[in-house]
Design an enzyme around this catalytic site. Structure first.
Site, mmCIF file in Angstrom:
data_model
loop_
_atom_site.group_PDB
_atom_site.id
_atom_site.type_symbol
_atom_site.label_atom_id
_atom_site.label_comp_id
_atom_site.label_asym_id
_atom_site.label_seq_id
_atom_site.Cartn_x
_atom_site.Cartn_y
_atom_site.Cartn_z
ATOM 1 N N ASN A 61 30.958 40.523 38.055
ATOM 2 C CA ASN A 61 31.050 39.311 37.248
ATOM 3 C C ASN A 61 29.656 38.847 36.855
ATOM 4 O O ASN A 61 28.659 39.387 37.335
ATOM 5 C CB ASN A 61 31.718 38.191 38.048
ATOM 6 C CG ASN A 61 33.242 38.330 38.112
ATOM 7 O OD1 ASN A 61 33.846 39.002 37.278
ATOM 8 N ND2 ASN A 61 33.849 37.699 39.095
ATOM 9 N N HIS A 81 41.225 38.909 33.335
ATOM 10 C CA HIS A 81 40.270 39.620 32.462
ATOM 11 C C HIS A 81 40.970 40.266 31.266
ATOM 12 O O HIS A 81 40.604 41.364 30.836
ATOM 13 C CB HIS A 81 39.500 40.683 33.248
ATOM 14 C CG HIS A 81 38.649 40.136 34.354
ATOM 15 N ND1 HIS A 81 37.327 39.813 34.194
ATOM 16 C CD2 HIS A 81 38.949 39.834 35.643
ATOM 17 C CE1 HIS A 81 36.837 39.344 35.331
ATOM 18 N NE2 HIS A 81 37.807 39.341 36.223
HETATM 19 FE FE1 HDD Z 1 39.262 41.735 39.787
HETATM 20 C C1 HDD Z 1 40.257 43.053 36.821
HETATM 21 C C2 HDD Z 1 36.054 41.549 38.654
HETATM 22 C C3 HDD Z 1 38.338 39.984 42.638
HETATM 23 C C4 HDD Z 1 42.287 42.269 41.076
HETATM 24 N N1 HDD Z 1 38.349 42.198 38.076
HETATM 25 C C5 HDD Z 1 38.918 42.737 36.955
HETATM 26 C C6 HDD Z 1 37.943 42.948 35.951
HETATM 27 C C7 HDD Z 1 36.746 42.522 36.465
HETATM 28 C C8 HDD Z 1 37.006 42.057 37.800
HETATM 29 C C9 HDD Z 1 35.401 42.537 35.777
HETATM 30 C C10 HDD Z 1 38.191 43.493 34.560
HETATM 31 C C11 HDD Z 1 37.977 44.959 34.481
HETATM 32 C C12 HDD Z 1 38.145 45.421 33.057
HETATM 33 O O1 HDD Z 1 37.288 45.085 32.219
HETATM 34 O O2 HDD Z 1 39.131 46.094 32.804
HETATM 35 N N2 HDD Z 1 37.565 40.853 40.470
HETATM 36 C C13 HDD Z 1 36.328 40.999 39.893
HETATM 37 C C14 HDD Z 1 35.332 40.471 40.798
HETATM 38 C C15 HDD Z 1 35.977 40.011 41.901
HETATM 39 C C16 HDD Z 1 37.377 40.270 41.706
HETATM 40 C C17 HDD Z 1 33.847 40.481 40.528
HETATM 41 C C18 HDD Z 1 35.431 39.379 43.140
HETATM 42 C C19 HDD Z 1 34.251 39.586 43.599
HETATM 43 N N3 HDD Z 1 40.146 41.191 41.513
HETATM 44 C C20 HDD Z 1 39.590 40.532 42.590
HETATM 45 C C21 HDD Z 1 40.525 40.513 43.690
HETATM 46 C C22 HDD Z 1 41.652 41.170 43.258
HETATM 47 C C23 HDD Z 1 41.390 41.584 41.893
HETATM 48 C C24 HDD Z 1 40.265 39.886 45.045
HETATM 49 C C25 HDD Z 1 42.929 41.447 43.961
HETATM 50 C C26 HDD Z 1 43.048 41.623 45.241
HETATM 51 N N4 HDD Z 1 40.979 42.449 39.037
HETATM 52 C C27 HDD Z 1 42.100 42.626 39.778
HETATM 53 C C28 HDD Z 1 43.207 43.347 39.034
HETATM 54 C C29 HDD Z 1 42.541 43.605 37.634
HETATM 55 C C30 HDD Z 1 41.168 42.980 37.806
HETATM 56 C C31 HDD Z 1 44.505 42.599 39.053
HETATM 57 C C32 HDD Z 1 43.302 43.127 36.395
HETATM 58 C C33 HDD Z 1 43.252 44.238 35.400
HETATM 59 C C34 HDD Z 1 42.734 45.379 36.118
HETATM 60 O O3 HDD Z 1 42.389 44.993 37.399
HETATM 61 O O4 HDD Z 1 42.632 46.520 35.686
HETATM 62 O O5 HDD Z 1 43.498 44.540 39.668
#
Ligand code: HDD
Length: 697
Positions: free
Chosen positions: A154, A81
């Site tokens: 999402n 993202h």
């Molecule tokens: Fe995630 C960012 C949505 C599964 C780990 N995720 C992130 C963002 C969104 C989502 C919208 C961007 C937030 C922003 O605008 O700053 N992610 C989802 C959805 C998931 C999902 C809807 C499943 C239903 N994500 C998911 C899993 C993991 C992560 C299973 C790890 C175990 N996601 C992250 C992260 C991020 C992230 C690595 C990257 C940047 C941040 O968090 O701040 O922690």
């Protein structure tokens, strides 16, 4: 002077190496997967849980190490993202939702709560384009009076995987391949489909990602989903399961793939610009926020497990109850300070909202704060203005990198005789976790109730209209054709067979690979579920031009009166008009007046508009016919199934673009011509035109 010889460092992992045999699998002699400490891993598929349907345990050092490493893999951009667009606004409930939740921001229909929303693509870097085929992130930070509540969802209601243990794998597979550094922001490559073809649980999400949902027309037109099952808990302590939904008031529309490809070149910031400009002109994007509510006692009656994030509940079975509306009415002052530095975290909830034991959600509860520690430089990022709660915040956390507060006093602990009046816990207003009984062995195991991977993929595909089904087939053919490893394509055909036989045959034929499938045996036999028409974008598309954009091609001598009437009719529908001329300096109309335009033809192909009108003067049309940009403007609008308004002088241009007149090609000078054009444009696209223009594959 003699040079000193530096002893070479031992190779990583070489010293005290565990004997090789503990690091080779018994069956195939492959190297054994280990943690970064060299500890062999027994199960790289499942988190450690209290019972197979229980919550994930903090003790799971394998999961925590894997996720921690992944979280810190990109500095400073988000690992997923990374490319996002944000805006400020507010949320207002329609009525009190006290029967469902005690959350303060959902009680009073007169009380606005400030929000900041960020929409993102998943796979590309911060500088990538807005319109790859991809999932869109949909995040909203509610600055409530009880602290920040972050919705982090999402635009697709299901996910690729069932357990957070697999998240680094699916993201590594979709991101650019690590040796070659490409492709950027694209799933059409071997590593993605390699992983997917070996991960049957991803099949439902694959149907969504191959559909037009993954190429939205505008961020203002995407739906949002919480994906996981959450809980709402009311003041009496009654907990119910919920699925969260956002519905755009403008309705949902998508572009078609050929447009997405061309828009990516013509305007890589297509979505970001559209969001920014609509807010600047006071046309504020709005979404309704709602829930599907499932009584705890009814959870077992569903034909799938509510804890499985690869499943949805059709609205026909449980309708959405709308709770309120979000309005985005202010652009950021500074992209970096706000959109870039905002930190969303699914663990940020307020009293009245709770989690479920979904193993994907449980992993997320750990990941976000962890990744933000490195992205935002230490444990004080909650002090960055965009992240700071708007309500009072008191605790004894002190110091650390980038501490901005000058916190006074001698006491940073409790209890304390020296400072008895410090902040103290409050059992009445404080956050309480819903007391859920948990039993079971400490175990890494996927529940049997998660094993049906095809029935809902089939449900989604069969709920689509024929054009939507064709687009899914085309997308699969496009993506798989970019996979150079034949077996991966063959295995995908093996999966498609279990989703829909016609889809399988169409994709197989488009790839020229009929009869070559690698068979895949489903863990559970797919079932035929009742189709859910509410999943189709075309079925529920509103008839509207609101928030859409109409391009009008003008030349010197364009009929001033006709142009004026058209512009008035389009603006009446609350759509935006873009005048396109050969030169950005403008044109002289039939009255001899100099008129300004917004776009030069060379920089504004018709893919940037939802409908077009051709108003060249009779004198100028021949020169347009000689101009590829003008002919392509018309040909593309036709090929993209848009309404085309024209007058008699434009006929040579229609002819040069090989346009066949149909119900969406409208003579605006004919009686009721403008009204008819507006009616055709409000329909969006003329789907009946497509079969004659485009084949699959
Ligand atoms: Fe995630 C960012 C949505 C599964 C780990 N995720 C992130 C963002 C969104 C989502 C919208 C961007 C937030 C922003 O605008 O700053 N992610 C989802 C959805 C998931 C999902 C809807 C499943 C239903 N994500 C998911 C899993 C993991 C992560 C299973 C790890 C175990 N996601 C992250 C992260 C991020 C992230 C690595 C990257 C940047 C941040 O968090 O701040 O922690």
């Amino acid at each position: 002077m003699a040079t000193k010889k530096t002893p070479s460092a031992p190779p990583v992992g070489a010293s005290n190496a565990i004997p090789a045999e503990t690091h080779q699998t018994a069956a195939t002699n492959e190297p054994v997967l280990t943690t970064n400490q060299g500890v062999p891993v027994s199960d790289n598929q499942n988190s450690l849980k209290a019972g197979e349907r229980g919550p994930v345990l903090l003790e799971d050092f394998v999961l925590r190490e894997k996720i921690t490493h992944f979280d810190h893999e990109r500095i400073p951009e988000r690992i997923v993202h990374a490319r996002g667009s944000g805006a400020h606004g507010y949320f207002l409930p329609y009525e009190s939702a006290a029967d469902l939740t005690k959350a303060a921001f959902l009680q009073n229909p007169k009380k606005k709560t400030e929000v900041f929303a960020r929409f993102s693509t998943v796979a590309g870097g911060a500088g990538s384009v807005d319109l790859p085929r991809d999932v869109r992130g949909f995040s909203v930070k509610f600055y409530t009076e009880e602290g920040n509540y972050d919705f982090v969802g999402n635009n697709i209601p299901v996910f690729f995987i069932q357990d957070a243990m697999k998240f680094p794998d699916v993201i590594h597979a979709v991101k650019m391949e690590p040796d070659r550094g490409f492709p950027q922001a694209a799933s059409a490559h071997a590593t993605f489909w390699d992983f997917i073809s070996l991960t049957p649980e991803s099949m439902h999400m694959i149907m969504w990602v191959m559909s037009d949902r993954a190429i939205p027309r505008s961020l203002r037109m995407i739906e949002g989903f919480g994906v996981h099952t959450y809980r709402l808990i009311n003041a009496e302590g009654v907990s119910r399961f919920v699925k969260f939904h956002w519905r755009p008031v403008l309705g949902s529309s998508s572009v078609i793939w050929d447009e997405a490809v061309k828009i990516s070149g013509a305007d890589p910031d297509f979505h970001r610009r559209d969001l920014w400009e609509s807010i600047e002109r006071g046309d504020f994007p709005e979404w309704e926020f709602g829930v599907q509510v499932i009584e705890e006692a009814d959870a077992a009656k569903l034909d799938f497990d509510l804890l499985d994030p690869t499943k949805l509940i059709p609205e026909e079975i449980i309708p959405i109850r709308m709770l309120g509306k979000m309005v985005l009415n202010r652009n950021p002052d500074n992209h970096f300070a706000e959109t870039e530095q905002v930190a969303f975290c699914p663990a940020n909830v307020v009293p009245g909202i709770g989690f479920s034991d979904d193993p994907l959600l449980q992993g997320r509860l750990f990941s976000y704060l962890d990744t933000q520690l490195s992205r935002l430089g230490g444990p004080n990022f909650h002090q960055i203005p965009i992240n700071a709660p708007r309500c009072p915040m008191h605790n004894f956390q002190r110091d650390g990198l980038r501490q901005m507060g000058v916190l006074k006093g001698r006491v940073a602990y409790e209890p304390s005789q020296i400072e008895p009046a410090g902040p103290r816990e409050c059992p009445v207003t404080g956050f309480r976790t819903h007391p859920e009984a948990e039993t079971g062995e400490k175990i890494r195991k996927r529940a049997e109730t998660f094993a049906d991977h095809y029935s809902q993929a089939r449900l989604f595909f069969r709920s689509m209209t024929p054009p939507e089904q064709n687009h899914i087939a085309s997308a699969l053919a496009f993506e798989l054709a970019k996979v150079e490893i034949k077996e991966i394509r063959q295995r995908m055909l093996g999966h498609l067979q279990h989703i829909d036989a016609a889809l399988h045959d169409t994709v197989g034929a488009a790839l020229g690979m009929e009869g070559t499938d690698i068979d895949v045996t489903p863990a559970v036999k797919p079932r035929d579920l009742e189709p859910s028409p509410s999943l189709s974008l075309i079925t529920k598309a509103p008839s509207t031009l609101k928030g859409r954009k109409v391009g009008i091609l003008v030349t010197d001598g364009t009929d001033a009166l006709l142009l004026e009437s058209l512009v008035a009719a389009i603006r009446k529908e609350k759509a935006v008009v873009g005048l396109v001329a050969r030169r950005i300096g403008g044109f002289t109309d039939s009255n001899g007046s100099m008129v300004e335009v917004q776009h030069a033809l060379s920089g504004a192909p018709s893919v940037l508009f939802d409908a077009v009108v051709l108003l060249p003067s009779a004198d100028a049309v021949e020169s347009l016919v000689q101009e590829a940009a003008a002919v392509n403007w018309v040909r593309d609008a036709y090929g993209h199934l848009k309404a085309i308004g024209h007058h008699a002088a434009a006929l040579p241009l229609l002819e040069a673009a090989a346009v066949t007149v149909d119900s969406a090609v409208v003579d605006v000078e004919a009686p009721k011509g403008i009204r008819n054009f507006v009616a055709a444009a409000k329909k969006g696209r003329l789907w009946e035109r497509e079969p004659a223009l485009r084949s699959i594959g």
